[in-house]
Design an enzyme around this catalytic site. Structure first.
Site, PDB file in Angstrom:
ATOM      1  N   HIS A  52       0.844  -1.282   0.201  1.00 36.08           N
ATOM      2  CA  HIS A  52       0.112  -0.126  -0.052  1.00 36.08           C
ATOM      3  C   HIS A  52       0.872   1.163  -0.030  1.00 36.08           C
ATOM      4  CE1 HIS A  52       0.084  -0.764   4.258  1.00 36.08           C
ATOM      5  NE2 HIS A  52       0.397   0.301   4.427  1.00 36.08           N
ATOM      6  N   GLU A  57      -8.279 -12.086 -11.189  1.00 39.45           N
ATOM      7  CA  GLU A  57      -7.128 -12.005 -10.799  1.00 39.45           C
ATOM      8  C   GLU A  57      -6.699 -13.490 -10.025  1.00 39.45           C
ATOM      9  OE1 GLU A  57      -6.912  -9.354  -7.520  1.00 39.45           O
ATOM     10  OE2 GLU A  57      -8.875  -9.462  -6.983  1.00 39.45           O
ATOM     11  N   ASP A  98      -2.148 -10.079  -8.754  1.00 36.87           N
ATOM     12  CA  ASP A  98      -2.296 -11.087  -7.831  1.00 36.87           C
ATOM     13  C   ASP A  98      -2.324 -12.254  -8.862  1.00 36.87           C
ATOM     14  OD1 ASP A  98      -2.863 -11.053  -5.102  1.00 36.87           O
ATOM     15  OD2 ASP A  98      -4.577  -9.819  -5.431  1.00 36.87           O
ATOM     16  N   CYS A 114      -6.008  -3.505 -14.282  1.00 37.05           N
ATOM     17  CA  CYS A 114      -5.780  -2.360 -13.489  1.00 37.05           C
ATOM     18  C   CYS A 114      -4.437  -2.979 -12.603  1.00 37.05           C
ATOM     19  CB  CYS A 114      -6.903  -2.096 -12.375  1.00 37.05           C
ATOM     20  SG  CYS A 114      -7.424  -3.767 -11.546  1.00 37.05           S
TER      21      CYS A 114
HETATM   22  C1  PEP Z   1      -4.265  -6.807  -8.674  1.00 40.00           C
HETATM   23  O1  PEP Z   1      -4.073  -7.879  -7.844  1.00 40.00           O
HETATM   24  O2  PEP Z   1      -3.795  -6.780  -9.878  1.00 40.00           O
HETATM   25  C2  PEP Z   1      -4.801  -5.633  -8.266  1.00 40.00           C
HETATM   26  C3  PEP Z   1      -4.831  -4.556  -9.037  1.00 40.00           C
HETATM   27  O3  PEP Z   1      -5.227  -5.721  -6.851  1.00 40.00           O
HETATM   28  P1  PEP Z   1      -4.272  -5.308  -5.609  1.00 40.00           P
HETATM   29  O4  PEP Z   1      -2.950  -4.909  -6.228  1.00 40.00           O
HETATM   30  O5  PEP Z   1      -5.003  -4.289  -4.997  1.00 40.00           O
HETATM   31  O6  PEP Z   1      -4.296  -6.705  -5.067  1.00 40.00           O
HETATM   32 MG    MG Z   2      -5.359  -7.943  -6.279  1.00 38.67          MG
END
Ligand code: PEP
Ligand code: MG
Length: 537
Positions: free
Chosen positions: A186, A427, A451, A498
């Site tokens: 984060h 994911e 992920d 994303c």
């Molecule tokens: C991902 O897993 O690609 C994603 C965008 O979610 P996070 O990084 O928040 O797990």
């Molecule tokens: Mg994720």
């Protein structure tokens, strides 16, 4: 030189400011006499009152009326004679001042947090603040004020919590360094959102770097040069200027449509974690929000945000984006995203455990509060709901049923809302493999490569020993991405990405070829991504 993981691109040249974890451990404090302990307690309370009063005045002048009221509330609580006399009784019974403060405050915290009423529960977090401030004063812990560090400061910490990050003034902080985390942690996400270079997972950074030491931070290569020579300084000043020029040259893509050479229109969106990040997306000419990581709203606090608090956050984003799309991902907790107050059971394998949609579907009260807040905010913009970590069709159907229930309840309560289109993150290997079936249930996909790569390659995304396997270019990961895009196209739904890979120069041509519609990236990568897409055939 120190090595870590380059987690937010850019260069920082400046002086180290070490942010130490303040431990409030008082085990080694020795009891002297009751009179001494009481006088330590009274002076701590006096200093707390003085400091709080002057903070209240500052806040009032700088228009922070609401914060000022909260602090005035702290003063009133501590002036309650019962609280102080309980502490003194503890001292008479043989406790040091710290232990007396700890046990009396903890008693109040437990009492307030067990009550159903929201306002009373908030008082628990007020008492927690009072307890920490008094313990800091008694133990002589000096905290660095992150918001007022000098220009060209490089912040070094074990890790940054979201609330620490929100106090960072991007004008004065030219880089951050942490001892833990990686590209997808984060703090890295927030650093990129603010355009601050960052290097993470630098072992022992807060110990080996001295406060005030001159440093060069290379956020691309994950390098930190301590006490640089004049040659190194000259080299990096040049690199920094070239980087600024390159950034400047991207301005020609500001406000431009994202169109490939053969005339196919794509969209470049921004990923955000907090409502205030929207400004970074707009200032980088983002065409929408492709991922609002709502778990940040739940972190770094003592209780869940209420429906109204969440409504406020989501509608702020929707309003700021106007007619541009805003994809709100429902709570994605567990795995590497712990939220203490939810008291999620410790698990042997948290990444394979009771997280994200699994947790939410088993905690429907919490989930419905979030869904209702999103549905209500839907009136103010083009909001879509996205489900994280989906592995089965049943999860999607259960989420849909809950959304319908929320709509009915909002109707009954006379609250206005707008039903939002639903999408899922792809994911997990399971979601990719059943993407043809999932496509019949939802209106869009967004591929979460952060992920997806980890789960397909069976590699922990934060483990440096296996980081070479964490590679989106492995044929298995590429196949999953291609298959997902093809299945979305065949079903006629839109498909975005994303995960961090959406901004990768070498992956973008493949994604364009396969037909990805929307690329959602960190705000600081929006213009660069548009440039890459526009140069594709
Ligand atoms: C991902 O897993 O690609 C994603 C965008 O979610 P996070 O990084 O928040 O797990
Ligand atoms: Mg994720």
């Amino acid at each position: 030189m120190l090595k870590g993981i380059g987690s937010s691109g850019g260069y920082g040249i400046g002086k180290a400011v070490i942010i130490r974890d303040c431990t409030l451990d008082y085990k080694s404090v020795k009891y002297t006499t009751a009179d001494d302990e009481k006088s330590r307690l009274r002076s701590a309370v006096e200093r707390f009152e003085q400091e709080t009063r002057s903070l209240v005045e500052d806040l009032k002048e700088n228009a922070g009326e609401k914060e000022a009221e909260i602090l005035e509330g702290h003063l009133m609580m501590l002036q309650d004679p019962f609280m102080l006399s309980q502490m003194e009784e503890g001292i008479d019974a043989g406790s040091v001042a710290e232990a007396a403060v700890d046990s009396v405050c903890t008693m109040f915290i437990d009492m307030f947090s067990s009550v159903d009423d929201e306002l009373t529960r908030q008082r628990a977090s007020d008492v927690k603040d009072i307890k920490n401030s008094l313990l800091e004063i008694l133990l002589g812990v000096e905290k660095t004020d992150i918001s007022s560090v000098a220009k060209n400061s490089i912040l070094i910490a074990k890790d940054f919590t979201p609330s620490m990050t929100s106090r960072i003034n991007a004008k004065n902080v030219c880089a951050i360094v942490t001892e833990v985390g990686g590209v997808t942690s984060h703090s890295a996400i927030l650093a990129r959102a603010m355009g601050i270079p960052a290097v993470m997972s630098v072992v022992g950074a807060t110990e080996v770097i001295a406060d005030g030491e001159e440093l060069i931070v290379d956020g691309f290569k994950g390098k930190i040069i301590t006490n640089p020579t004049s040659n190194e300084l000259a080299l990096y000043k040049q690199k920094y200027n070239d980087f600024l020029q390159e950034k400047e040259s991207l301005n020609e893509y500001f406000g431009k449509a994202t169109v490939t050479k053969s005339g196919v229109v794509k969209k470049v969106y921004g990923n955000i974690g907090r409502p205030e990040d929207v400004q970074n997306v707009l200032q980088s000419s983002g065409e929408g929000i492709g991922l609002f990581r709502t778990e940040f709203l739940f972190m770094d606090r003592d209780r869940c945000p209420t429906e109204d608090e969440q409504f406020e956050a989501y509608s702020t984003v929707a309003r700021a984006m106007g007619d541009k799309e805003v994809i709100i991902r429902t709570l994605d907790i567990g795995g590497d995203k712990a939220i203490e107050y939810l008291k999620i059971e410790r698990e042997e394998n948290p990444f394979l455990g009771h997280r994200a949609i699994r947790y939410c579907l088993d905690n429907t009260e919490l989930y419905k509060t979030q869904l209702k807040a999103i549905l209500r905010a839907g009136q103010f913009g083009d909001i879509k709901i996205m489900l994280p970590l989906v592995t089965t069709l049943d999860e999607v159907r259960r989420a849909k049923a809950l959304i319908d229930e929320c709509c009915d309840e909002l109707e009954q309560q006379g609250k206005r809302y707008k039903k939002a289109p639903l999408g899922v993150m792809i994911e997990t290997p399971s979601a990719a493999l059943i993407s043809d079936l999932l496509a019949k249930e939802v209106e869009f996909f967004s591929i979460g490569t952060n992920d997806l790569t980890g789960y397909i390659m069976a590699v922990d995304r934060g483990n440096a020993n296996v980081s070479s396997l964490y590679d989106v270019f492995q044929p298995s990961v590429l196949r999953a991405i291609e298959m997902t895009i093809k299945n979305a196209k065949a079903a006629g739904i839109t498909v975005g990405m994303c995960g961090e890979a959406a901004a990768h120069a070498d992956l973008i041509p493949k994604l364009v070829e396969w037909g990805l519609d929307e690329f959602s990236v960190s705000p600081s990568s929006i213009l660069q991504t548009r440039k890459y897409i526009c140069s594709c055939k």
